[in-house]
Motif scaffolding. Structure first.
Motif, PDB file in Angstrom:
ATOM      1  N   ARG A  43       0.839  -1.208   0.000  1.00 56.80           N
ATOM      2  CA  ARG A  43       0.000   0.000   0.000  1.00 56.80           C
ATOM      3  C   ARG A  43       0.872   1.256   0.000  1.00 56.80           C
ATOM      4  N   ALA A  44       1.916   1.259   0.838  1.00 54.28           N
ATOM      5  CA  ALA A  44       2.811   2.422   0.924  1.00 54.28           C
ATOM      6  C   ALA A  44       3.553   2.645  -0.392  1.00 54.28           C
ATOM      7  N   LEU A  45       4.050   1.565  -1.006  1.00 53.35           N
ATOM      8  CA  LEU A  45       4.736   1.703  -2.295  1.00 53.35           C
ATOM      9  C   LEU A  45       3.792   2.285  -3.337  1.00 53.35           C
ATOM     10  N   ARG A  46       2.575   1.780  -3.371  1.00 53.28           N
ATOM     11  CA  ARG A  46       1.579   2.256  -4.334  1.00 53.28           C
ATOM     12  C   ARG A  46       1.260   3.735  -4.082  1.00 53.28           C
ATOM     13  N   GLU A  47       1.010   4.092  -2.826  1.00 56.83           N
ATOM     14  CA  GLU A  47       0.661   5.471  -2.477  1.00 56.83           C
ATOM     15  C   GLU A  47       1.798   6.441  -2.774  1.00 56.83           C
ATOM     16  N   ASP A  48       3.037   5.984  -2.602  1.00 59.98           N
ATOM     17  CA  ASP A  48       4.209   6.840  -2.832  1.00 59.98           C
ATOM     18  C   ASP A  48       4.682   6.841  -4.285  1.00 59.98           C
ATOM     19  N   GLY A  49       3.963   6.147  -5.171  1.00 57.64           N
ATOM     20  CA  GLY A  49       4.348   6.079  -6.578  1.00 57.64           C
ATOM     21  C   GLY A  49       5.605   5.257  -6.809  1.00 57.64           C
ATOM     22  N   LEU A  50       5.868   4.303  -5.915  1.00 55.39           N
ATOM     23  CA  LEU A  50       7.085   3.501  -5.994  1.00 55.39           C
ATOM     24  C   LEU A  50       6.825   2.048  -6.379  1.00 55.39           C
ATOM     25  N   LEU A  51       5.651   1.768  -6.878  1.00 57.37           N
ATOM     26  CA  LEU A  51       5.338   0.427  -7.338  1.00 57.37           C
ATOM     27  C   LEU A  51       5.614   0.386  -8.835  1.00 57.37           C
ATOM     28  N   THR A  52       6.782  -0.123  -9.203  1.00 55.99           N
ATOM     29  CA  THR A  52       7.178  -0.183 -10.603  1.00 55.99           C
ATOM     30  C   THR A  52       6.250  -1.093 -11.393  1.00 55.99           C
ATOM     31  N   LEU A  53       5.912  -2.238 -10.791  1.00 58.43           N
ATOM     32  CA  LEU A  53       5.080  -3.231 -11.466  1.00 58.43           C
ATOM     33  C   LEU A  53       4.424  -4.111 -10.423  1.00 58.43           C
ATOM     34  N   GLY A  54       3.152  -4.400 -10.628  1.00 57.12           N
ATOM     35  CA  GLY A  54       2.440  -5.387  -9.829  1.00 57.12           C
ATOM     36  C   GLY A  54       1.850  -6.402 -10.789  1.00 57.12           C
ATOM     37  N   VAL A  55       2.072  -7.679 -10.511  1.00 62.76           N
ATOM     38  CA  VAL A  55       1.544  -8.754 -11.353  1.00 62.76           C
ATOM     39  C   VAL A  55       0.605  -9.591 -10.484  1.00 62.76           C
ATOM     40  N   VAL A  56      -0.604  -9.813 -10.980  1.00 61.23           N
ATOM     41  CA  VAL A  56      -1.582 -10.603 -10.238  1.00 61.23           C
ATOM     42  C   VAL A  56      -1.941 -11.880 -10.979  1.00 61.23           C
ATOM     43  N   ALA A  57      -2.309 -12.869 -10.193  1.00 58.95           N
ATOM     44  CA  ALA A  57      -2.947 -14.078 -10.708  1.00 58.95           C
ATOM     45  C   ALA A  57      -4.367 -14.026 -10.173  1.00 58.95           C
ATOM     46  N   THR A  58      -5.339 -14.187 -11.046  1.00 60.72           N
ATOM     47  CA  THR A  58      -6.743 -14.152 -10.624  1.00 60.72           C
ATOM     48  C   THR A  58      -7.429 -15.463 -10.977  1.00 60.72           C
ATOM     49  N   ASP A  59      -8.412 -15.811 -10.156  1.00 62.89           N
ATOM     50  CA  ASP A  59      -9.215 -17.000 -10.447  1.00 62.89           C
ATOM     51  C   ASP A  59     -10.287 -16.643 -11.482  1.00 62.89           C
ATOM     52  N   ASP A  60     -11.142 -17.584 -11.799  1.00 65.57           N
ATOM     53  CA  ASP A  60     -12.155 -17.373 -12.842  1.00 65.57           C
ATOM     54  C   ASP A  60     -13.160 -16.279 -12.499  1.00 65.57           C
ATOM     55  N   ALA A  89      11.938   3.828   1.142  1.00 65.82           N
ATOM     56  CA  ALA A  89      11.681   4.053   2.565  1.00 65.82           C
ATOM     57  C   ALA A  89      10.667   3.094   3.185  1.00 65.82           C
ATOM     58  N   PRO A  90       9.578   2.702   2.508  1.00 61.63           N
ATOM     59  CA  PRO A  90       8.639   1.779   3.164  1.00 61.63           C
ATOM     60  C   PRO A  90       9.275   0.458   3.601  1.00 61.63           C
ATOM     61  N   PHE A  91      10.354   0.028   2.966  1.00 61.97           N
ATOM     62  CA  PHE A  91      11.062  -1.188   3.394  1.00 61.97           C
ATOM     63  C   PHE A  91      11.869  -0.932   4.655  1.00 61.97           C
ATOM     64  N   VAL A  92      12.430   0.249   4.737  1.00 62.56           N
ATOM     65  CA  VAL A  92      13.316   0.582   5.846  1.00 62.56           C
ATOM     66  C   VAL A  92      12.519   0.913   7.103  1.00 62.56           C
ATOM     67  N   HIS A  93      11.367   1.539   6.934  1.00 61.60           N
ATOM     68  CA  HIS A  93      10.547   1.975   8.070  1.00 61.60           C
ATOM     69  C   HIS A  93       9.123   1.436   7.987  1.00 61.60           C
ATOM     70  N   PRO A  94       8.936   0.106   7.880  1.00 62.49           N
ATOM     71  CA  PRO A  94       7.582  -0.424   7.717  1.00 62.49           C
ATOM     72  C   PRO A  94       6.687  -0.144   8.916  1.00 62.49           C
ATOM     73  N   VAL A  95       7.241  -0.042  10.119  1.00 59.07           N
ATOM     74  CA  VAL A  95       6.411   0.204  11.297  1.00 59.07           C
ATOM     75  C   VAL A  95       5.717   1.545  11.206  1.00 59.07           C
ATOM     76  N   LEU A  96       6.359   2.520  10.591  1.00 58.13           N
ATOM     77  CA  LEU A  96       5.751   3.838  10.439  1.00 58.13           C
ATOM     78  C   LEU A  96       4.497   3.756   9.582  1.00 58.13           C
ATOM     79  N   ARG A  97       4.439   2.817   8.659  1.00 56.74           N
ATOM     80  CA  ARG A  97       3.309   2.696   7.744  1.00 56.74           C
ATOM     81  C   ARG A  97       2.140   1.937   8.364  1.00 56.74           C
TER      82      ARG A  97
END
Length: 173
Positions: free
Chosen positions: A32-49, A162-170
């Motif tokens: 969530r923090a990566l997404r909110e901070d614009g730091l999610l380069t790529l997300g890949v999902v697997a979905t069911d039917d 930063a979200p990796f370094v300070h996950p408790v803050l998030r």
């Protein structure tokens, strides 16, 4: 089952999957923090039917000694317990690597089981004098090169957003 890039409507399902898969809040909060901070380069999902999220892999930017070399980190990677053992994790990793290659990224690092990641071509990052600031991660720190020149003149300490370094803050805990 479908493997595809994440879209906004997937966010609640990704959040739920990560909480279930890791039995804690921290990975969901991280994404969530990566997404909110614009730091999610790529997300890949697997979905069911029915479109439910049953697998997920996220990739975010990293830096080596403070410099951007067009490298990313794979973290986290999760597959719903009911769907494990069917190759979904493998498909998520391959889809991510293929997409990142198309986007022009040079390399991918991860902290994970060396025997599992070796099958994709990941190798110990320490071979190229790459390290993390987290003690005890040397064996798990893996590297996959996407570009022939990815390692030219590159060595040093890899740093994550930063979200990796300070996950408790998030998470508020």
């Amino acid at each position: 089952m479908l493997i595809r890039m994440e879209i906004p409507v997937d966010a609640p399902g990704i959040d739920s999957l990560l909480k279930r898969a890791f039995n804690r809040e921290s990975e969901a909060a991280l994404v969530r923090a990566l997404r909110e901070d614009g730091l999610l380069t790529l997300g890949v999902v697997a979905t069911d039917d029915e479109g439910g999220v049953i697998g997920y892999a996220s990739y975010c930017p990293i830096w080596i000694d403070g410099e951007d070399h067009q490298w990313v980190a794979l973290a986290p990677l999760a597959v719903d317990d009911a769907w494990r053992g069917q190759g979904i994790g493998r498909q998520l990793v391959y889809k991510g690597l293929d997409t990142l290659n198309e986007f022009g990224y040079s390399a991918v690092v991860t902290l994970g089981d060396p025997s599992w990641f070796h099958r994709f071509g990941f190798e110990p990052a320490a071979r190229w004098q790459l390290r993390t600031s987290w003690p005890g991660t040397e064996a798990a720190f893996q590297l996959f090169t996407l570009a022939d020149n990815a390692l030219d003149g590159v060595s040093g300490e890899v740093s994550w957003p930063a979200p990796f370094v300070h996950p408790v803050l998030r998470t508020g805990h």
